[in-house]
Design a protein around this motif. Structure first.
Motif, short mmCIF file in Angstrom:
data_model
loop_
_atom_site.label_atom_id
_atom_site.label_comp_id
_atom_site.label_asym_id
_atom_site.label_seq_id
_atom_site.Cartn_x
_atom_site.Cartn_y
_atom_site.Cartn_z
N ALA A 1 -19.32 -59.88 -34.15
CA ALA A 1 -18.46 -58.70 -34.05
C ALA A 1 -17.53 -58.60 -35.26
CB ALA A 1 -17.67 -58.74 -32.75
N GLN A 2 -17.07 -59.77 -35.74
CA GLN A 2 -16.20 -59.78 -36.92
C GLN A 2 -16.91 -59.17 -38.12
OE1 GLN A 2 -13.06 -60.97 -37.32
NE2 GLN A 2 -12.79 -61.70 -35.21
N LEU A 3 -18.21 -59.49 -38.20
CA LEU A 3 -18.99 -58.99 -39.34
C LEU A 3 -19.29 -57.50 -39.21
CD1 LEU A 3 -21.54 -61.93 -39.65
CD2 LEU A 3 -19.65 -61.43 -41.20
N LEU A 4 -19.18 -57.01 -37.98
CA LEU A 4 -19.56 -55.62 -37.75
C LEU A 4 -18.35 -54.69 -37.62
CD1 LEU A 4 -22.63 -56.09 -35.37
CD2 LEU A 4 -22.59 -55.85 -37.85
N GLU B 1 -13.66 -40.39 -39.63
CA GLU B 1 -12.85 -41.46 -39.03
C GLU B 1 -13.74 -42.66 -38.74
OE1 GLU B 1 -11.58 -39.85 -35.32
OE2 GLU B 1 -13.61 -39.44 -34.67
N LEU B 2 -13.14 -43.74 -38.27
CA LEU B 2 -13.91 -44.89 -37.81
C LEU B 2 -14.19 -44.68 -36.34
CD1 LEU B 2 -11.99 -47.85 -39.51
CD2 LEU B 2 -14.24 -46.93 -40.12
N ARG B 3 -15.43 -44.96 -35.93
CA ARG B 3 -15.77 -44.84 -34.52
C ARG B 3 -16.45 -46.13 -34.07
NH1 ARG B 3 -17.89 -38.69 -33.22
NH2 ARG B 3 -15.94 -37.67 -33.83
N THR B 4 -16.33 -46.44 -32.79
CA THR B 4 -16.96 -47.66 -32.29
C THR B 4 -18.02 -47.33 -31.25
OG1 THR B 4 -15.29 -47.90 -30.58
CG2 THR B 4 -14.91 -49.11 -32.62
N LYS B 5 -18.99 -48.20 -31.16
CA LYS B 5 -19.94 -48.12 -30.04
C LYS B 5 -20.36 -49.53 -29.65
CE LYS B 5 -24.53 -47.63 -32.21
NZ LYS B 5 -25.77 -46.85 -32.23
N GLN B 6 -20.80 -49.66 -28.41
CA GLN B 6 -21.23 -50.97 -27.95
C GLN B 6 -22.68 -51.20 -28.35
OE1 GLN B 6 -20.09 -53.10 -24.13
NE2 GLN B 6 -22.11 -52.34 -23.59
N GLN C 1 -18.69 -54.77 -29.95
CA GLN C 1 -18.31 -53.46 -30.45
C GLN C 1 -18.60 -53.36 -31.94
OE1 GLN C 1 -17.04 -50.94 -28.50
NE2 GLN C 1 -17.44 -52.32 -26.77
N LEU C 2 -19.30 -52.31 -32.29
CA LEU C 2 -19.57 -52.04 -33.70
C LEU C 2 -18.63 -50.91 -34.13
CD1 LEU C 2 -21.30 -51.89 -36.36
CD2 LEU C 2 -22.84 -50.37 -35.11
N GLN C 3 -17.84 -51.19 -35.20
CA GLN C 3 -16.95 -50.16 -35.72
C GLN C 3 -17.44 -49.74 -37.09
OE1 GLN C 3 -12.36 -50.42 -35.84
NE2 GLN C 3 -13.04 -50.91 -37.91
N ARG C 4 -17.63 -48.43 -37.27
CA ARG C 4 -18.16 -47.98 -38.56
C ARG C 4 -17.74 -46.54 -38.84
NH1 ARG C 4 -19.98 -45.81 -34.02
NH2 ARG C 4 -22.17 -45.32 -33.87
N PRO C 5 -17.81 -46.14 -40.11
CA PRO C 5 -17.35 -44.80 -40.48
C PRO C 5 -18.26 -43.69 -39.95
CG PRO C 5 -17.69 -46.19 -42.43
CD PRO C 5 -18.25 -46.92 -41.28
N TYR C 6 -17.62 -42.60 -39.60
CA TYR C 6 -18.34 -41.43 -39.12
C TYR C 6 -18.16 -40.30 -40.12
CZ TYR C 6 -19.23 -37.21 -36.33
OH TYR C 6 -19.69 -36.01 -35.88
N TYR C 7 -19.27 -39.65 -40.46
CA TYR C 7 -19.24 -38.54 -41.41
C TYR C 7 -19.73 -37.27 -40.72
CZ TYR C 7 -19.06 -42.11 -45.10
OH TYR C 7 -18.70 -43.16 -45.89
N LEU C 8 -19.20 -36.15 -41.14
CA LEU C 8 -19.63 -34.88 -40.55
C LEU C 8 -19.96 -33.90 -41.67
CD1 LEU C 8 -19.96 -33.17 -37.93
CD2 LEU C 8 -17.62 -32.37 -38.35
N CYS C 9 -21.09 -33.21 -41.49
CA CYS C 9 -21.46 -32.17 -42.44
C CYS C 9 -20.88 -30.86 -41.92
CB CYS C 9 -22.97 -32.08 -42.57
SG CYS C 9 -23.53 -30.68 -43.55
N SER C 10 -19.97 -30.26 -42.66
CA SER C 10 -19.34 -29.05 -42.15
C SER C 10 -20.28 -27.86 -42.28
CB SER C 10 -18.02 -28.78 -42.87
OG SER C 10 -18.21 -28.94 -44.26
N SER C 11 -21.34 -28.02 -43.07
CA SER C 11 -22.28 -26.93 -43.25
C SER C 11 -23.23 -26.82 -42.05
CB SER C 11 -23.07 -27.15 -44.53
OG SER C 11 -24.08 -26.20 -44.64
N CYS C 12 -23.89 -27.95 -41.67
CA CYS C 12 -24.85 -27.88 -40.56
C CYS C 12 -24.32 -28.56 -39.30
CB CYS C 12 -26.19 -28.49 -40.96
SG CYS C 12 -26.19 -30.27 -41.10
N ASP D 1 -25.27 -47.31 -39.10
CA ASP D 1 -26.26 -47.44 -38.04
C ASP D 1 -27.68 -47.49 -38.61
OD1 ASP D 1 -24.00 -47.18 -36.58
OD2 ASP D 1 -24.78 -45.67 -35.19
N LEU D 2 -27.89 -46.66 -39.62
CA LEU D 2 -29.20 -46.63 -40.26
C LEU D 2 -29.47 -47.97 -40.94
CD1 LEU D 2 -31.58 -44.71 -40.90
CD2 LEU D 2 -30.42 -44.18 -43.06
#
Ligand SMILES: [Zn+2]
Length: 457
Positions: free
Chosen positions: A59-62, A86-91, A100-111, A119-120
């Motif tokens: 979890a520390q690494l993630l 923002e940073l988002r978490t998921k189990q 818990q995995l915490q990682r950045p979330y990106y949003l395309c405002s166009s689509c 995650d990828l």
């Protein structure tokens, strides 16, 4: 190790130490109380503690932080750029348990599409199961009924999952394998497959067979069953295997190259299956084989595939299967006269084994059965032997050092389909059955490791 690494490492050490200390305390207290050690309880508890500690370490690494200033934009599949939100978490369930995995979330405002690049990278896109866990689920899910797979995971891997999760995951991986095959098949159709280089192959075999898979009622609606007026309860899975042969033994009998058998299969039309087995044969070195043989039970669709995709292959009707036709006919010819049945079979089988099909036909046509039903049956069987006469020249095939029986395929049918998909009380959807057949074929062909390697790449 950099500063952040050292800090992470120290935190992990602390976490592991805390877990183990807590457990040992309990073990010692128990030993003081009872004067002994319950080894199984202690080993299981210790494994569990080590897993928890490991999960804490993992979890520390993630825990991913926000992206650096120059990485706040990600290309989106629509062609525009997605921006960091923002940073988002998921189990995520891992081999060590949930974390818990915490990682950045990106949003395309166009689509308006959301992105999790991490995650990828970690191969946990749209799933809460780590690759390691999914792999374990695929392993048990292709081998045993899903519920037993769940129980095995609990005992063997200390992993608590639901039966449904085993089913869904095993099937999803099977479908992924199918989708990859489909891509390959499309390339084969466009004559776009890469040439596979390698040494010459003395003999390459393709064996094809069909076997029924019990399916849910919805999958057989409007289909005729084997019994007139009865609905079908099964759908035919078409299976093929490819293997090679380099030598014969001291008596001149063919010897299959060890570990050379690969399998493909699906519930699908003969046309679709033809492309599937052709693609497999291509990968196995079809155009590098000096001698090629196609074997089957005599079903017309098999030889149609042979004519279309495997010109130049020696076509052979499996001898055991041809013999079965004689064994089934004998009791109809001489009901309640076991001795005559046996005599008739001996004579007929001798002709068959020696490839004397014309002589066999003459004797079949000389029969004068009493009932019209048996007359029809004899005519039908004579048709079978006449149509397949050239595929039953067994002495010629033997002289070439070829197999004349399809033991490999029949064993394959049992292993691929029978032992896993035909257990009592099992009813499949075509989609589910095809996923598990693909997964099993991949495993039995020894390709699962490659599949997983390819995913990592
Ligand atoms: Zn977009």
């Amino acid at each position: 190790m950099d500063g952040a690494g050292k800090k992470t490492s120290a935190a992990i050490h602390q976490e592991v130490a805390r877990e183990i200390e807590a457990l040992l305390e309990r073990v010692f207290a128990e030993r003081r109380r009872s004067g002994g050690i319950d080894l199984e309880a202690v080993e299981m508890a210790l494994r569990s503690s080590l897993h928890s500690a490991g999960a804490a370490a993992l979890a520390q690494l993630l825990q991913y932080g926000p992206p650096a200033a120059d990485q706040r934009w990600q290309p989106c599949s629509c062609g525009q750029q997605a921006h960091y939100v923002e940073l988002r978490t998921k189990q995520v369930w891992t081999a060590l348990g949930p974390l818990q995995l915490q990682r950045p979330y990106y949003l395309c405002s166009s689509c308006k599409r959301g992105h999790f690049p991490v995650d990828l990278e970690l191969d946990v896109l749209k799933t809460g199961l780590s690759p390691g866990v999914r792999r374990m689920m695929a392993l048990v899910g292709h081998e045993v009924p899903f519920n037993r797979g769940r129980a095995q995971l609990k005992l063997l891997a200390d992993l608590t999952v639901t039966t449904k999760a085993v089913e869904r995951t095993a099937e999803a991986i099977g479908r992924d394998i199918l989708a990859q095959q489909q891509q390959d098949i499309r390339r084969a159709q466009q004559l776009d497959l890469p040439l596979v280089t390698g040494p010459r192959i003395p003999i390459l075999y393709i064996q094809i067979d069909g076997t029924g898979v019990p399916v849910v009622i919805a999958e057989t609606q409007g289909r005729k069953g084997k019994e007139p007026g009865q609905p079908a309860h099964t759908r035919e899975a078409k299976l093929g295997c490819v293997f090679t042969q380099t030598t014969t033994d001291a008596e001149g009998r063919p010897v299959r190259d060890e570990d050379s058998t690969s399998y493909v299969g699906a519930i699908e039309t003969a046309e679709e299956f033809g492309l599937r087995i052709y693609t497999e044969a291509w990968h196995r070195g079809w155009d590098r084989a000096d001698l090629k043989a196609l074997m089957g039970d005599g079903a017309v669709w098999i030889w149609n595939i042979g004519d279309q995709h495997f010109p130049g292959a020696v076509q052979i009707v499996d001898l055991c299967h041809a013999r079965e036709h004689l064994w089934n006919l004998a009791p109809q010819l001489y009901p309640s006269d076991a001795a005559r049945q046996k005599r008739w079979i001996m004579t007929a089988q001798d002709k068959l084994d020696n490839g004397r099909i014309e002589s066999l036909l003459t004797s079949l046509r000389a029969l004068r059965p009493a009932s019209t039903e048996v007359i029809d049956l004899v005519r039908k069987e004579a048709g079978y032997f006449e149509t397949n006469a050239e595929r039953m020249r067994y002495p010629q095939f033997r002289a070439q050092g070829l197999f004349v029986g399809t033991g490999v395929m029949e064993a394959g049918c049992k292993t691929v389909v029978g032992t896993r998909l035909k257990q009592s009380g099992m009813f499949w959807t075509v989609r589910g059955a095809n996923a598990i057949i693909a997964l099993r074929c991949c495993q039995l062909s020894g390709n699962f490791e490659d599949y997983w390697e390819a995913r990592r790449a």
